[in-house]
Motif scaffolding. Structure first.
Motif, PDB file in Angstrom:
ATOM      1  N   LYS A  80      23.552  -4.639  -6.219  1.00 28.62           N
ATOM      2  CA  LYS A  80      24.094  -5.610  -5.269  1.00 28.62           C
ATOM      3  C   LYS A  80      23.122  -6.750  -4.972  1.00 28.62           C
ATOM      4  CE  LYS A  80      26.993  -2.218  -2.990  1.00 28.62           C
ATOM      5  NZ  LYS A  80      26.449  -0.874  -2.991  1.00 28.62           N
ATOM      6  N   ARG A  81      21.954  -6.741  -5.625  1.00 28.38           N
ATOM      7  CA  ARG A  81      20.929  -7.767  -5.425  1.00 28.38           C
ATOM      8  C   ARG A  81      20.553  -7.871  -3.952  1.00 28.38           C
ATOM      9  NH1 ARG A  81      22.477 -13.107  -6.966  1.00 28.38           N
ATOM     10  NH2 ARG A  81      20.257 -13.495  -7.090  1.00 28.38           N
ATOM     11  N   THR A  82      20.321  -6.719  -3.317  1.00 22.41           N
ATOM     12  CA  THR A  82      20.063  -6.669  -1.883  1.00 22.41           C
ATOM     13  C   THR A  82      18.734  -5.987  -1.608  1.00 22.41           C
ATOM     14  OG1 THR A  82      22.439  -6.573  -1.486  1.00 22.41           O
ATOM     15  CG2 THR A  82      21.010  -5.914   0.326  1.00 22.41           C
ATOM     16  N   HIS A  83      17.903  -6.635  -0.784  1.00 24.55           N
ATOM     17  CA  HIS A  83      16.602  -6.100  -0.378  1.00 24.55           C
ATOM     18  C   HIS A  83      16.708  -5.634   1.069  1.00 24.55           C
ATOM     19  CE1 HIS A  83      12.550  -6.775   1.502  1.00 24.55           C
ATOM     20  NE2 HIS A  83      12.294  -5.874   0.592  1.00 24.55           N
ATOM     21  N   TYR A  84      16.259  -4.430   1.338  1.00 26.85           N
ATOM     22  CA  TYR A  84      16.244  -3.862   2.682  1.00 26.85           C
ATOM     23  C   TYR A  84      14.801  -3.660   3.115  1.00 26.85           C
ATOM     24  CZ  TYR A  84      21.095  -2.549   1.674  1.00 26.85           C
ATOM     25  OH  TYR A  84      22.417  -2.561   1.341  1.00 26.85           O
ATOM     26  N   ALA A  85      14.523  -3.942   4.379  1.00 30.23           N
ATOM     27  CA  ALA A  85      13.213  -3.666   4.971  1.00 30.23           C
ATOM     28  C   ALA A  85      13.442  -2.938   6.293  1.00 30.23           C
ATOM     29  CB  ALA A  85      12.437  -4.953   5.197  1.00 30.23           C
ATOM     30  N   VAL A  86      12.923  -1.722   6.393  1.00 34.18           N
ATOM     31  CA  VAL A  86      13.009  -0.932   7.613  1.00 34.18           C
ATOM     32  C   VAL A  86      11.645  -1.019   8.278  1.00 34.18           C
ATOM     33  CG1 VAL A  86      13.401   1.353   8.596  1.00 34.18           C
ATOM     34  CG2 VAL A  86      14.701   0.625   6.568  1.00 34.18           C
ATOM     35  N   GLU A  87      11.580  -1.735   9.390  1.00 32.07           N
ATOM     36  CA  GLU A  87      10.333  -1.927  10.117  1.00 32.07           C
ATOM     37  C   GLU A  87      10.292  -0.919  11.264  1.00 32.07           C
ATOM     38  OE1 GLU A  87      10.425  -6.024  11.322  1.00 32.07           O
ATOM     39  OE2 GLU A  87      10.513  -6.733   9.252  1.00 32.07           O
ATOM     40  N   ILE A  88       9.325  -0.005  11.199  1.00 34.21           N
ATOM     41  CA  ILE A  88       9.239   1.066  12.188  1.00 34.21           C
ATOM     42  C   ILE A  88       8.237   0.672  13.263  1.00 34.21           C
ATOM     43  CG2 ILE A  88       8.718   3.500  12.554  1.00 34.21           C
ATOM     44  CD1 ILE A  88       9.436   3.942   9.591  1.00 34.21           C
ATOM     45  N   GLY A  89       8.707   0.648  14.520  1.00 31.65           N
ATOM     46  CA  GLY A  89       7.843   0.288  15.639  1.00 31.65           C
ATOM     47  C   GLY A  89       6.794   1.354  15.933  1.00 31.65           C
TER      48      GLY A  89
ATOM     49  N   ALA B  85       0.845  -1.197   0.000  1.00 31.97           N
ATOM     50  CA  ALA B  85       0.000   0.000   0.000  1.00 31.97           C
ATOM     51  C   ALA B  85       0.879   1.245   0.000  1.00 31.97           C
ATOM     52  CB  ALA B  85      -0.883  -0.003   1.240  1.00 31.97           C
ATOM     53  N   ARG B  86       0.435   2.278  -0.649  1.00 30.21           N
ATOM     54  CA  ARG B  86       1.151   3.555  -0.672  1.00 30.21           C
ATOM     55  C   ARG B  86       0.910   4.262   0.650  1.00 30.21           C
ATOM     56  NH1 ARG B  86       4.807   6.553  -0.592  1.00 30.21           N
ATOM     57  NH2 ARG B  86       4.673   8.670  -1.317  1.00 30.21           N
ATOM     58  N   ALA B  87       1.956   4.706   1.268  1.00 30.16           N
ATOM     59  CA  ALA B  87       1.858   5.385   2.551  1.00 30.16           C
ATOM     60  C   ALA B  87       3.047   6.322   2.691  1.00 30.16           C
ATOM     61  CB  ALA B  87       1.835   4.368   3.689  1.00 30.16           C
ATOM     62  N   ASP B  88       3.079   7.018   3.796  1.00 25.52           N
ATOM     63  CA  ASP B  88       4.219   7.854   4.132  1.00 25.52           C
ATOM     64  C   ASP B  88       4.757   7.400   5.476  1.00 25.52           C
ATOM     65  OD1 ASP B  88       4.417   9.632   1.927  1.00 25.52           O
ATOM     66  OD2 ASP B  88       2.673  10.714   2.651  1.00 25.52           O
ATOM     67  N   ALA B  89       5.890   7.946   5.850  1.00 24.90           N
ATOM     68  CA  ALA B  89       6.489   7.620   7.137  1.00 24.90           C
ATOM     69  C   ALA B  89       5.560   8.049   8.271  1.00 24.90           C
ATOM     70  CB  ALA B  89       7.828   8.333   7.264  1.00 24.90           C
ATOM     71  N   PRO B  90       5.723   7.426   9.434  1.00 22.99           N
ATOM     72  CA  PRO B  90       4.963   7.881  10.606  1.00 22.99           C
ATOM     73  C   PRO B  90       5.351   9.312  10.971  1.00 22.99           C
ATOM     74  CG  PRO B  90       6.201   5.862  11.086  1.00 22.99           C
ATOM     75  CD  PRO B  90       6.575   6.306   9.714  1.00 22.99           C
ATOM     76  N   ALA B  91       4.697   9.859  11.949  1.00 21.19           N
ATOM     77  CA  ALA B  91       4.979  11.226  12.406  1.00 21.19           C
ATOM     78  C   ALA B  91       6.443  11.342  12.825  1.00 21.19           C
ATOM     79  CB  ALA B  91       4.067  11.570  13.580  1.00 21.19           C
ATOM     80  N   PRO B  92       7.025  12.538  12.673  1.00 19.33           N
ATOM     81  CA  PRO B  92       8.418  12.725  13.084  1.00 19.33           C
ATOM     82  C   PRO B  92       8.631  12.309  14.537  1.00 19.33           C
ATOM     83  CG  PRO B  92       7.688  14.600  11.807  1.00 19.33           C
ATOM     84  CD  PRO B  92       6.465  13.747  12.057  1.00 19.33           C
ATOM     85  N   GLY B  93       9.784  11.719  14.780  1.00 20.12           N
ATOM     86  CA  GLY B  93      10.140  11.268  16.119  1.00 20.12           C
ATOM     87  C   GLY B  93      11.135  10.139  16.051  1.00 20.12           C
ATOM     88  N   ARG B  94      11.497   9.631  17.225  1.00 23.75           N
ATOM     89  CA  ARG B  94      12.442   8.517  17.322  1.00 23.75           C
ATOM     90  C   ARG B  94      11.653   7.250  17.621  1.00 23.75           C
ATOM     91  NH1 ARG B  94      17.660   9.716  20.418  1.00 23.75           N
ATOM     92  NH2 ARG B  94      18.061  10.607  18.377  1.00 23.75           N
ATOM     93  N   TYR B  95      11.968   6.186  16.880  1.00 24.68           N
ATOM     94  CA  TYR B  95      11.260   4.918  17.015  1.00 24.68           C
ATOM     95  C   TYR B  95      12.256   3.776  17.156  1.00 24.68           C
ATOM     96  CZ  TYR B  95       7.299   7.509  15.037  1.00 24.68           C
ATOM     97  OH  TYR B  95       6.298   8.425  14.808  1.00 24.68           O
ATOM     98  N   ALA B  96      11.848   2.771  17.915  1.00 21.23           N
ATOM     99  CA  ALA B  96      12.583   1.510  17.895  1.00 21.23           C
ATOM    100  C   ALA B  96      12.093   0.756  16.670  1.00 21.23           C
ATOM    101  CB  ALA B  96      12.305   0.714  19.163  1.00 21.23           C
ATOM    102  N   GLY B  97      12.947  -0.016  16.067  1.00 23.06           N
ATOM    103  CA  GLY B  97      12.531  -0.757  14.882  1.00 23.06           C
ATOM    104  C   GLY B  97      13.514  -1.851  14.567  1.00 23.06           C
ATOM    105  N   ARG B  98      13.434  -2.323  13.340  1.00 23.14           N
ATOM    106  CA  ARG B  98      14.312  -3.384  12.857  1.00 23.14           C
ATOM    107  C   ARG B  98      14.742  -3.072  11.441  1.00 23.14           C
ATOM    108  NH1 ARG B  98      12.796  -9.565  13.133  1.00 23.14           N
ATOM    109  NH2 ARG B  98      11.630  -8.993  11.301  1.00 23.14           N
ATOM    110  N   LEU B  99      15.970  -3.453  11.127  1.00 24.61           N
ATOM    111  CA  LEU B  99      16.464  -3.396   9.757  1.00 24.61           C
ATOM    112  C   LEU B  99      16.726  -4.835   9.333  1.00 24.61           C
ATOM    113  CD1 LEU B  99      17.507  -1.876   7.237  1.00 24.61           C
ATOM    114  CD2 LEU B  99      19.764  -1.878   8.329  1.00 24.61           C
ATOM    115  N   CYS B 100      16.104  -5.227   8.228  1.00 23.05           N
ATOM    116  CA  CYS B 100      16.311  -6.561   7.672  1.00 23.05           C
ATOM    117  C   CYS B 100      16.994  -6.414   6.320  1.00 23.05           C
ATOM    118  CB  CYS B 100      14.980  -7.288   7.492  1.00 23.05           C
ATOM    119  SG  CYS B 100      14.123  -7.599   9.051  1.00 23.05           S
ATOM    120  N   VAL B 101      18.002  -7.250   6.074  1.00 19.96           N
ATOM    121  CA  VAL B 101      18.757  -7.214   4.830  1.00 19.96           C
ATOM    122  C   VAL B 101      18.825  -8.627   4.262  1.00 19.96           C
ATOM    123  CG1 VAL B 101      20.968  -6.630   3.758  1.00 19.96           C
ATOM    124  CG2 VAL B 101      20.152  -5.297   5.712  1.00 19.96           C
TER     125      VAL B 101
END
Length: 121
Positions: free
Chosen positions: A111-120, A23-39
């Motif tokens: 580099k054939r690399t997929h990144y996923a930034v999961e924002i808490g 789905a098309r969306a935008d980032a959450p509201a400005p601020g600091r979040y815990a999350g995960r980076l998957c590569v």
């Protein structure tokens, strides 16, 4: 020729995977979040770890793991990615991106690399 065909095949499959159901969306509201980076590189399973995510605006995010920072600047269909180690730039590329809920997916096709930034929450 064979390597070029594999690259094109990966690019087509990766772009289709991004587009499928995202789905098309935008980032959450400005601020600091815990999350995960998957590569995930090539067909290997993703390697994920905790990350601190600073949302600076609807189109600007910083993703930090220890002293590495991915500076993400979202354009209309691509993300400008700059990887910093302290004050030194160690990588940079443009990549297609797509939001899937609170997860930002993008691909480094070269580099054939997929990144996923999961924002808490």
């Amino acid at each position: 020729m064979r390597a070029r065909g594999r690259r094109v095949g990966f690019a087509v499959m990766a772009l289709a995977a991004l587009a499928a159901g995202a789905a098309r969306a935008d980032a959450p509201a400005p601020g600091r979040y815990a999350g995960r980076l998957c590569v995930a590189v090539g067909a290997a399973p993703a390697d994920c770890g905790p990350a601190r995510i600073d949302v600076l605006g609807a189109r600007r995010l910083n993703v930090r793991i220890a002293d590495l920072v991915w500076r993400l600047r979202l354009k209309s269909s691509q993300v400008d990615v700059v990887l910093m180690h302290g004050t030194m730039q160690i990588d940079g590329f443009f990549a297609p991106f797509e939001w899937d809920g609170r997860t930002l997916n993008f691909l480094d096709l070269e580099k054939r690399t997929h990144y996923a930034v999961e924002i808490g929450r």
